[in-house]
Scaffold this motif. Structure first.
Motif, PDB file in Angstrom:
ATOM      1  N   SER A  61     -17.600  -6.298  17.395  1.00 59.93           N
ATOM      2  CA  SER A  61     -18.457  -5.273  18.047  1.00 59.93           C
ATOM      3  C   SER A  61     -19.516  -4.936  17.259  1.00 59.93           C
ATOM      4  N   PRO A  62     -20.547  -4.311  17.771  1.00 59.57           N
ATOM      5  CA  PRO A  62     -21.626  -3.712  16.972  1.00 59.57           C
ATOM      6  C   PRO A  62     -21.288  -2.824  16.030  1.00 59.57           C
ATOM      7  N   GLY A  63     -22.238  -3.097  14.864  1.00 58.56           N
ATOM      8  CA  GLY A  63     -21.727  -2.303  13.774  1.00 58.56           C
ATOM      9  C   GLY A  63     -23.006  -1.807  12.649  1.00 58.56           C
ATOM     10  N   GLY A  64     -22.962  -1.543  11.584  1.00 58.06           N
ATOM     11  CA  GLY A  64     -24.018  -1.216  10.745  1.00 58.06           C
ATOM     12  C   GLY A  64     -24.827  -2.348  10.040  1.00 58.06           C
ATOM     13  N   GLN A  65     -25.203  -2.205   8.728  1.00 49.78           N
ATOM     14  CA  GLN A  65     -25.928  -3.253   8.283  1.00 49.78           C
ATOM     15  C   GLN A  65     -25.169  -4.156   7.674  1.00 49.78           C
ATOM     16  N   TYR A  66     -25.614  -5.370   7.701  1.00 51.14           N
ATOM     17  CA  TYR A  66     -24.915  -6.437   6.907  1.00 51.14           C
ATOM     18  C   TYR A  66     -26.001  -7.427   5.944  1.00 51.14           C
ATOM     19  N   ALA A  67     -25.473  -7.423   4.960  1.00 50.61           N
ATOM     20  CA  ALA A  67     -26.538  -8.397   3.970  1.00 50.61           C
ATOM     21  C   ALA A  67     -25.411  -9.251   3.228  1.00 50.61           C
ATOM     22  N   GLY A 124     -22.042  -0.113   6.185  1.00 56.07           N
ATOM     23  CA  GLY A 124     -22.864  -1.061   5.630  1.00 56.07           C
ATOM     24  C   GLY A 124     -21.912  -2.102   4.937  1.00 56.07           C
ATOM     25  N   HIS A 125     -22.302  -3.454   4.886  1.00 56.86           N
ATOM     26  CA  HIS A 125     -21.349  -4.439   4.139  1.00 56.86           C
ATOM     27  C   HIS A 125     -22.163  -5.446   3.479  1.00 56.86           C
ATOM     28  N   LEU A 161     -29.898 -13.008   3.661  1.00 56.89           N
ATOM     29  CA  LEU A 161     -30.187 -12.454   4.790  1.00 56.89           C
ATOM     30  C   LEU A 161     -29.662 -11.151   4.898  1.00 56.89           C
ATOM     31  N   VAL A 162     -30.580 -10.395   6.021  1.00 59.52           N
ATOM     32  CA  VAL A 162     -30.090  -8.950   6.184  1.00 59.52           C
ATOM     33  C   VAL A 162     -30.008  -8.805   7.840  1.00 59.52           C
ATOM     34  N   GLU A 163     -28.926  -8.224   8.099  1.00 60.09           N
ATOM     35  CA  GLU A 163     -28.895  -7.840   9.769  1.00 60.09           C
ATOM     36  C   GLU A 163     -28.923  -6.238   9.581  1.00 60.09           C
ATOM     37  N   PRO A 164     -30.138  -5.602  10.019  1.00 59.10           N
ATOM     38  CA  PRO A 164     -30.259  -4.261   9.771  1.00 59.10           C
ATOM     39  C   PRO A 164     -29.272  -3.314  10.828  1.00 59.10           C
ATOM     40  N   ARG A 165     -28.685  -4.134  11.971  1.00 60.42           N
ATOM     41  CA  ARG A 165     -27.644  -3.617  12.749  1.00 60.42           C
ATOM     42  C   ARG A 165     -26.980  -4.903  13.332  1.00 60.42           C
ATOM     43  N   VAL A 166     -25.663  -5.156  12.966  1.00 58.53           N
ATOM     44  CA  VAL A 166     -25.204  -6.153  13.483  1.00 58.53           C
ATOM     45  C   VAL A 166     -24.727  -6.094  14.998  1.00 58.53           C
TER      46      VAL A 166
END
Length: 315
Positions: free
Chosen positions: A249-255, A141-142, A298-303
């Motif tokens: 690369s794909p990762g966790g949540q980003y806000a 998470g970030h 903005l919120v990306e549940p999984r980047v």
């Protein structure tokens, strides 16, 4: 063949003007003319720098028919600055400014930051901090929070990370901050806010790029999770218009949250995504600005690999 003195004076004047106002292709053409180099010689000098670019591509670049976009092409632009005896980052800046956003307006300094990365400046700073390509951490998470000041400047950025180690012995994280065009990284301040302390800090004046080592008080084992928080006090550049975060690369949540000073409220805000620096922006839609707190997010549940960001328009 060297230029005659009177022609050299004219060429130098034209070059100075082009470097100040652009666009990129005009400045490149003026620089080549001022040095009196045929394109074949320019190509030869590039090859000696370890960069391969065809004469046809160089011709297209100076005509404005094509723009350097791929990482190899951007490395060539950086080499051209040295070959043509130009100020460092002068052509890269014009190249970034010559791009246009979907709305038809010039792209902002964030596009320039992506060129900075491709041109090798970031790699140089990371090497100085002995930072390997794989830092040993996966991001779960970030959350980033930006504060835009009363002068419409990027005043500060705060980052809260949740990470998991995927190998033993990880005890640090290298944070990177990209100042807006005109930023002075030497005047920026890095604050370790939670579960970390600031180590070595390196910067690159011409690009406004800063890299800071954040040291943990423990060595993580593979599978361990860790939370830490830090901030970067900036406020050294001019008007800010957008913020972009890139993911390899794909990762966790980003806000991402952007908060505006009461004296600097934008007309409108929007979010966007971009697969690569050369790709068009997609997923653009307006973000409502909260009245009381003057913020958008903005919120990306999984980047996914690529870029996401928020832009804003001033009156």
């Amino acid at each position: 063949m060297p230029l005659a003195p009177q022609h050299a004076d004219v060429a130098t004047t034209e070059l100075d003007s082009a470097l100040r106002g652009g666009p990129f292709h005009v400045a490149l053409r003026a620089a080549i003319a001022a040095r009196g180099l045929p394109l074949q010689r320019v190509q030869h000098h590039l090859s000696r720098h370890g960069v391969k670019v065809g004469v046809t591509s160089l011709s297209y670049w100076q005509q404005g028919a094509r723009r350097p976009q791929r990482p190899e092409s951007l490395r060539a632009v950086r080499a051209l600055e040295e070959i043509l005896e130009l100020p460092e980052e002068s052509l890269l800046r014009l190249l970034a400014e010559s791009g246009e956003s979907p709305s038809g307006q010039r792209s902002s300094a964030r596009s320039y930051r992506s060129l900075v990365e491709a041109s090798g400046v970031l790699d140089q700073l990371l090497a100085e901090l002995d930072c390997p390509p794989d830092g040993g951490l996966h991001t779960l998470g970030h959350h980033e929070r930006l504060r835009i000041g009363a002068r419409r400047e990027l005043a500060e950025r705060e980052s809260h990370h949740i990470v998991r180690a995927h190998r033993d012995g990880v005890d640090r994280f290298v944070a990177v901050h990209h100042g807006d065009r005109g930023a002075v990284p030497e005047r920026m301040r890095v604050h370790s806010l939670e579960n970390c302390r600031t180590g070595r800090v390196r910067w690159h004046d011409d690009t406004g790029l800063l890299a800071a080592e954040l040291l943990f008080d423990t060595r993580l084992r593979a599978g361990d999770t860790f939370l830490f928080r830090f901030g970067v006090e900036d406020g050294t550049a001019g008007v800010s218009r957008e913020y972009v975060r890139g993911f390899d690369s794909p990762g966790g949540q980003y806000a991402l949250q952007v908060c505006f000073d009461a004296a600097a409220v934008p007309l409108r805000c929007h979010r966007f995504a971009q697969q690569t620096t050369a790709a068009p922006r997609t997923g653009c839609h307006e973000l409502p600005l909260s009245g009381r707190h003057r913020s958008v997010h903005l919120v990306e549940p999984r980047v996914r690999a690529g870029f996401v960001g928020i832009g804003w328009d001033w009156e």
